[in-house]
Design a protein around this motif. Structure first.
Motif, mmCIF file in Angstrom:
data_model
loop_
_atom_site.group_PDB
_atom_site.id
_atom_site.type_symbol
_atom_site.label_atom_id
_atom_site.label_comp_id
_atom_site.label_asym_id
_atom_site.label_seq_id
_atom_site.Cartn_x
_atom_site.Cartn_y
_atom_site.Cartn_z
ATOM 1 N N UNK A 170 0.764 -1.076 -0.153
ATOM 2 C CA UNK A 170 0.112 0.011 -0.113
ATOM 3 C C UNK A 170 0.945 1.168 -0.050
ATOM 4 N N UNK A 171 0.138 2.361 -0.589
ATOM 5 C CA UNK A 171 1.001 3.646 -0.487
ATOM 6 C C UNK A 171 0.022 4.591 0.366
ATOM 7 N N UNK A 172 0.680 5.822 0.908
ATOM 8 C CA UNK A 172 0.016 6.862 1.494
ATOM 9 C C UNK A 172 -0.055 8.053 0.404
ATOM 10 N N UNK A 173 -1.358 8.680 0.295
ATOM 11 C CA UNK A 173 -1.090 10.041 -0.394
ATOM 12 C C UNK A 173 -1.656 11.079 0.297
ATOM 13 N N UNK A 174 -1.119 12.214 0.188
ATOM 14 C CA UNK A 174 -1.494 13.457 1.122
ATOM 15 C C UNK A 174 -2.372 14.233 0.414
ATOM 16 N N UNK A 175 -3.727 14.490 0.771
ATOM 17 C CA UNK A 175 -4.608 15.409 0.106
ATOM 18 C C UNK A 175 -4.261 16.873 0.049
ATOM 19 N N UNK A 181 -4.392 14.409 -6.479
ATOM 20 C CA UNK A 181 -5.305 14.128 -7.370
ATOM 21 C C UNK A 181 -4.819 13.200 -8.613
ATOM 22 N N UNK A 182 -4.078 13.754 -9.249
ATOM 23 C CA UNK A 182 -3.295 12.961 -10.469
ATOM 24 C C UNK A 182 -2.750 11.725 -9.921
ATOM 25 N N UNK A 183 -2.130 11.738 -8.779
ATOM 26 C CA UNK A 183 -1.522 10.404 -8.115
ATOM 27 C C UNK A 183 -2.658 9.426 -7.723
ATOM 28 N N UNK A 184 -3.660 10.039 -7.270
ATOM 29 C CA UNK A 184 -4.897 9.252 -7.014
ATOM 30 C C UNK A 184 -5.350 8.424 -8.187
ATOM 31 N N UNK A 185 -5.427 9.214 -9.252
ATOM 32 C CA UNK A 185 -5.715 8.639 -10.521
ATOM 33 C C UNK A 185 -5.005 7.395 -10.814
ATOM 34 N N UNK A 224 -13.110 10.860 -3.613
ATOM 35 C CA UNK A 224 -14.225 10.347 -4.814
ATOM 36 C C UNK A 224 -13.307 9.477 -5.623
ATOM 37 N N UNK A 225 -12.156 9.847 -6.193
ATOM 38 C CA UNK A 225 -11.415 9.328 -7.131
ATOM 39 C C UNK A 225 -11.259 7.874 -6.652
ATOM 40 N N UNK A 231 -9.282 0.146 -6.706
ATOM 41 C CA UNK A 231 -8.658 -0.308 -5.591
ATOM 42 C C UNK A 231 -9.295 -0.407 -4.313
ATOM 43 N N UNK A 232 -8.662 -0.389 -3.260
ATOM 44 C CA UNK A 232 -9.131 -0.553 -1.625
ATOM 45 C C UNK A 232 -8.887 0.729 -1.022
ATOM 46 N N UNK A 233 -9.735 1.736 -1.128
ATOM 47 C CA UNK A 233 -9.347 3.044 -0.377
ATOM 48 C C UNK A 233 -9.001 2.567 1.376
ATOM 49 N N UNK A 234 -8.384 3.203 1.688
ATOM 50 C CA UNK A 234 -8.034 3.399 3.197
ATOM 51 C C UNK A 234 -8.069 4.941 3.573
ATOM 52 N N UNK A 235 -9.330 5.063 4.280
ATOM 53 C CA UNK A 235 -9.786 6.596 4.756
ATOM 54 C C UNK A 235 -9.324 7.019 5.914
ATOM 55 N N UNK A 236 -7.961 7.659 5.959
ATOM 56 C CA UNK A 236 -7.102 7.977 7.049
ATOM 57 C C UNK A 236 -7.506 9.330 7.690
#
Ligand code: FDA
Length: 318
Positions: A170-175, A181-185, A224-225, A231-236
């Motif tokens: 897994x990886x962490x993305x920082x909003x 947003x591009x990394x999420x896509x 939303x993306x 994938x499997x969203x992990x809502x931190x």
């Protein structure tokens, strides 16, 4: 000092070795640190994990440390993860079937050598790969944490490399980062596991949204993306508005409760963690342990001025 200036000041302090020496020596700090950190040793981390598992929560364990400038220290971090994984492999959860593992470890690549002046990227990749192999054998998942924006390209490239042999990494993305947003896509493809957080570092306006309202709006767009993705969203997050939005978005795209999870930090909103778990949601707790708690602790103070008030009270003479 006005509240708006406190956060940057605390985040700057989080990176000061001089302040670190001072704060870590103060005995009064310990009781507040204990609220956020589950002990110093592997047995203490395992005991805290077992307690969380008994209330139905999943766990991700972080051996604390960051910004390592010493190869020996990076190898020492690998040794701690290996010892931790050996102990985790003994728990009944490690052998449970299923693609989403109840037990996980979280890694900071800067603790594995990423910031070493020579060959840091390769050293961190090799060390992370060794931990992923041990985690795979132990039946434990791995997620790579996100650090300051100067490391993002290197970190995401290491995650892509790890996913060749260990597709579940897994990886962490920082909003708060404008790029996210591009990394999420890019990352929301089948089999991906993305932990979306708001972001905890001091970042310049050129790369990151600065106001809470902008960060919240960006978090919702990213969420939303991920919810729309494969994938499997992990809502931190601990933020009730983000938690409610995640539930809403999941319902809209017919994602079941086992097709995403909520994640919160050890010691923060424990009652809400339990409520969500009792309400049949997956909840994973990020559980840090180890002696190098200073940077992690200062970021927790920066997130909530009330924590700083507790801290200052603890320092005041009785
Ligand atoms: P927000 O800061 O708006 O807080 C919402 C509410 O939550 C607050 O009003 C308060 O009630 C409670 N709360 C939040 N922080 C608190 C605190 N410290 N003490 C007490 N109460 C608090 N960041 C990063 O840059 N890289 C990473 O890899 C990670 N990893 C990570 C994993 C997990 C599982 C979580 C939950 C968070 C992270 N973070 C992170 C941290 C994240 O970026 C962010 O700084 C914090 O989660 C705080 O943001 P919230 O989304 O909780 O909202």
């Amino acid at each position: 000092m006005p509240a708006g200036l406190l956060r940057p000041a605390l985040l700057a302090a989080a990176r000061s070795p001089r302040l670190e020496r001072g704060v870590t020596r103060m005995r009064a700090t310990r009781s507040l640190v204990d609220r956020f950190v589950a002990g110093s040793t592997e047995p203490q981390a395992i005991a805290a994990t077992t307690a969380l598992r008994s209330s139905g929560r999943f766990v991700t364990i972080d051996y604390l440390g960051e910004d390592t400038t010493d190869l020996g220290r990076a190898r020492d971090t690998v040794a701690h993860y290996r010892a931790l994984l050996t102990a985790l492999a003994e728990l009944p959860d490690a052998t449970e079937p299923g693609t989403v593992r109840p037990l996980e470890v979280s890694l900071k690549l800067s603790a594995l050598g990423q910031s070493l002046p020579r060959d840091g990227h390769r050293i961190a990749l090799d060390n992370a790969r060794e931990i992923c192999a041990a985690a795979h054998d132990a039946g434990v998942a791995v997620t790579v944490d996100a650090e300051d924006h100067t490391t993002t390209d290197s970190t995401l490239s290491i995650v892509r490399d790890l996913r060749v042999d260990f597709p579940g990494t897994g990886t962490v993305l920082q909003a708060y980062l404008r790029r996210t947003e591009a990394d999420c896509r890019d990352f929301a493809g089948p089999g991906s596991r993305i932990r979306l957080c708001k972001g905890a570092y001091r970042e310049p306006e050129s790369v990151a949204y600065q106001s809470a309202a902008e960060v919240d709006a960006a978090y919702l767009r990213c969420l939303r993306i991920l919810m729309d993705g494969a994938g499997y969203p992990m809502v931190a997050t601990h933020d009730p508005a983000m938690i409610a939005a995640a539930q809403r978005y999941a319902d809209e795209v017919d994602r079941k409760a086992d097709e995403f999870e909520f994640q919160m930090l050890y010691g923060i909103r424990d009652a809400e963690q339990r409520r969500l778990a009792e309400d049949s949601h997956r909840v994973r707790v990020y559980l840090p342990y180890g002696d190098q708690w200073y940077g992690y602790f200062m970021r927790r103070l920066a997130e909530r001025p009330a924590n700083l008030v507790f801290f200052l009270r603890a320092l005041a003479p009785a």
